[in-house]
Design a protein around this motif. Sequence first.
Motif, PDB file in Angstrom:
ATOM      1  N   ILE B 234       0.848  -1.199   0.000  1.00 23.26           N
ATOM      2  CA  ILE B 234       0.000   0.000   0.000  1.00 23.26           C
ATOM      3  C   ILE B 234       0.880   1.245   0.000  1.00 23.26           C
ATOM      4  CG2 ILE B 234      -1.656   1.337   1.346  1.00 23.26           C
ATOM      5  CD1 ILE B 234      -2.858  -1.277   2.296  1.00 23.26           C
ATOM      6  N   SER B 235       1.946   1.201   0.801  1.00 21.48           N
ATOM      7  CA  SER B 235       2.902   2.310   0.847  1.00 21.48           C
ATOM      8  C   SER B 235       3.441   2.608  -0.535  1.00 21.48           C
ATOM      9  CB  SER B 235       4.091   1.932   1.729  1.00 21.48           C
ATOM     10  OG  SER B 235       3.842   2.281   3.037  1.00 21.48           O
ATOM     11  N   ILE B 236       3.903   1.543  -1.195  1.00 16.34           N
ATOM     12  CA  ILE B 236       4.526   1.718  -2.508  1.00 16.34           C
ATOM     13  C   ILE B 236       3.534   2.347  -3.480  1.00 16.34           C
ATOM     14  CG2 ILE B 236       5.523   0.496  -4.471  1.00 16.34           C
ATOM     15  CD1 ILE B 236       6.548  -1.590  -2.400  1.00 16.34           C
ATOM     16  N   GLN B 238       0.826   4.078  -2.875  1.00 16.81           N
ATOM     17  CA  GLN B 238       0.489   5.454  -2.531  1.00 16.81           C
ATOM     18  C   GLN B 238       1.587   6.412  -2.988  1.00 16.81           C
ATOM     19  OE1 GLN B 238      -0.340   6.132   1.596  1.00 16.81           O
ATOM     20  NE2 GLN B 238      -0.561   8.337   1.311  1.00 16.81           N
ATOM     21  N   ASN B 239       2.825   6.029  -2.699  1.00 14.72           N
ATOM     22  CA  ASN B 239       3.927   6.919  -3.056  1.00 14.72           C
ATOM     23  C   ASN B 239       4.098   7.027  -4.565  1.00 14.72           C
ATOM     24  OD1 ASN B 239       4.191   7.113  -0.360  1.00 14.72           O
ATOM     25  ND2 ASN B 239       6.133   6.014  -0.196  1.00 14.72           N
ATOM     26  N   LYS B 240       3.867   5.914  -5.266  1.00 20.18           N
ATOM     27  CA  LYS B 240       3.959   5.961  -6.731  1.00 20.18           C
ATOM     28  C   LYS B 240       2.914   6.921  -7.304  1.00 20.18           C
ATOM     29  CE  LYS B 240       5.920   1.527  -8.218  1.00 20.18           C
ATOM     30  NZ  LYS B 240       7.095   2.021  -8.944  1.00 20.18           N
ATOM     31  N   GLU B 242       1.442   9.348  -5.776  1.00 17.97           N
ATOM     32  CA  GLU B 242       1.781  10.725  -5.386  1.00 17.97           C
ATOM     33  C   GLU B 242       2.840  11.306  -6.306  1.00 17.97           C
ATOM     34  OE1 GLU B 242       0.838  11.023  -0.618  1.00 17.97           O
ATOM     35  OE2 GLU B 242       2.760  10.237  -1.287  1.00 17.97           O
ATOM     36  N   ASN B 243       3.860  10.483  -6.610  1.00 16.51           N
ATOM     37  CA  ASN B 243       4.914  10.958  -7.512  1.00 16.51           C
ATOM     38  C   ASN B 243       4.374  11.209  -8.910  1.00 16.51           C
ATOM     39  OD1 ASN B 243       7.131  11.238  -5.901  1.00 16.51           O
ATOM     40  ND2 ASN B 243       7.752   9.085  -6.076  1.00 16.51           N
ATOM     41  N   LEU B 262      -6.035   7.382  -5.160  1.00 15.69           N
ATOM     42  CA  LEU B 262      -5.488   7.654  -3.821  1.00 15.69           C
ATOM     43  C   LEU B 262      -6.566   7.479  -2.760  1.00 15.69           C
ATOM     44  CD1 LEU B 262      -3.119  10.760  -3.816  1.00 15.69           C
ATOM     45  CD2 LEU B 262      -2.595   8.399  -3.261  1.00 15.69           C
ATOM     46  N   SER B 266      -6.616   4.897   0.171  1.00 14.33           N
ATOM     47  CA  SER B 266      -6.707   5.330   1.553  1.00 14.33           C
ATOM     48  C   SER B 266      -7.771   4.536   2.299  1.00 14.33           C
ATOM     49  CB  SER B 266      -7.029   6.812   1.582  1.00 14.33           C
ATOM     50  OG  SER B 266      -7.374   7.184   2.870  1.00 14.33           O
TER      51      SER B 266
END
Lengths: 225, 435
Positions: B234-236, B238-240, B242-243, B262, B266
């Motif tokens: 989930i972290s990966i 989300q960050n992808k 966002e980037n 997103l 969430s």
Amino acid sequence: MKVLLVEDEKTLAYEVEAFLKKAFYICDLAHTARQGLEKIECNLYDFILLDLGLPDKDGLVLLEQAKKHNPDAAYIILTARGNIEDRIKGLDLGADDYLPKPFSLLELQSRMQAISRRKSGMNSQLIPLGEFNVDIQKRIVSHQENEIELTRKEFDLLSYMLLHKNRVLTRLQLSEHIWGSFVDDDYDSNYIDVHIKNIRKKLGAYGPVEWLETVRGVGYKIKKS
Amino acid sequence: MKLSTKLTLFVTLSKLAIVVFFILTLPYLVDIISATYTDNLLRQKRGKVLDVVAREGIESYLDGQPSYGSYTLLKDEYIALAPVETDLQLDTIETDERVLEGDTLSYRLLSHTFKTREGTFLLEIGRETATISQYNRPLQRFALIVLLSLIFVTLIIDLFFTHYLIKPLGEIIKEKLVNQQFPFAKNQAPIKTSTSDFRYLDSSLMLLMEQINEAFEKEREFTANASHELMTPISILQNKIENLMEHTEVSDLIQQRLSEMLRTLSRLKKIVNSLLLISRIENEQFAKADNVNIRALLGEVMEEISHRLEEQEIAFEMNFRHQFSFNNANHDLLFQLFYNLINNAIRYNKKSGSILIKDDYSKGVYSVYIKDTGIGIPEEELPFVFNRFKKANLSQAGGYGLGLSIVKSIANYHRIKLDVTSKVNEGTTFSVIFP
């Protein structure tokens, strides 16, 4: 600003690295505690971002060792473990902040910025924003000589958007920043809109606020050169 | 009825039945015994008479008379000798009536014919049957008294013995079933008993509890591990995303789609986080060392949540009359508990509805009530509102689902009781009852 990220999950590490580079940080990566320690021993970092669940060593142990070599660095613990004992232990060992995974990269940057501000002392600096000036340190927005009164949450919103200027921030990202883990599933609710409306109204009384843009269907962004 | 009572009752009743049967058959038994005894006696007497006749001749009885007869003073016994025709042969014992000096009496009669030089004689020896059965009644009464007192004595012994015998069963029920709190304690001592059935029951129960514990343990472990493992991807993601959103060439439409992604992510994060929180509470990973003033705590919750009240134009009233401090609690968890309840009260309220929070202190029990004027929960769904993933009124957005599951876990962890009453379209009241 030099950052070391110790994170064994490579894909995640690359994303964080890409983001930080874009935010003008110099970023080093380490995927094991050993690698991390090697880098810490020969470099001086401003920020060390530590994952607790490393394959070869507990992140908290690494934190203790790293502190000896790099006592001035700011330490932020990133972890999926997220239990309170780890958090307390980490902060006891001298970590500056603690972000439970999954975290927003924007939130990470915001925390890093807050730490830098704290570490750099009280020399506040005015950030120009249209006809306004924002003092993040003193939490003041002013228009010429007039201080404009914003609520705590309004100011938090404004400074968060200012930090991530020229970037669309979703309502969710904004509400997560302000209300943290207490945000609900119903983001469609318009409380962020209400705050933005208030900011526009309060600041709009003094000068134009067209730098605060609404991005339809997504959220808001501060446009600033 | 208790097992020991039943057993004793059964044993006593069966004893009584046997005694009654015995008492009722007693006269017949006595008759049989006394008849046998009388017959023997009559035969002995016949032997004596025949002896005398053989030694001294029939004349010693007849004494010149053609026949001989003699009876005792009360006519309860008599003897008669009389000549009969030669070819008659008799040797019987029977009950018959005889008339002696005007009295008709019933006798047990031995009739025997024998031959002498003087001819054939009939010997009749009689014994009155009344004398035989006259003891029946007192005998019956006496036997009844003796047997009943015996039953009474054994009844008391039975009561004590069955009580002693059944006692381990009661202990097993009390120790292993009634007094048990989930999750069950490990390595419980077996109940002491020499009855193998109870030992078997006891060990089966312990085995069952162990299995339940194990299954529960597995579920908890799974929840904790799965949640933890899910966090990294989930972290990966989300960050992808966002980037990706920051790329300048991303169009408005894609920007919008990404923000929706997103949002979904969430939601996933929330679910996993909630599951993780529940499993942590159930694993007792939170310290209970705070002293929480409930009134102040609710103030904190309201500070955090009041912006949503304004937004929904909900009238809010907090009516606290008591100062209650809850010891050995976890402040953050209690905060979450009330936050979730009040949040639900807001979320499921009507536009311009109202919320009332009040407290009550009666009979040493402190409670807080959170009453809303919302959509309510149908009666048939009330029992499930605290279940994981059960959602009241599925047509509504959002879910009571995990929010209330968390409330329940926190409440259990603090031994707080929860109660919910609701009427559809009128509102719901949650009661938080402190121990």
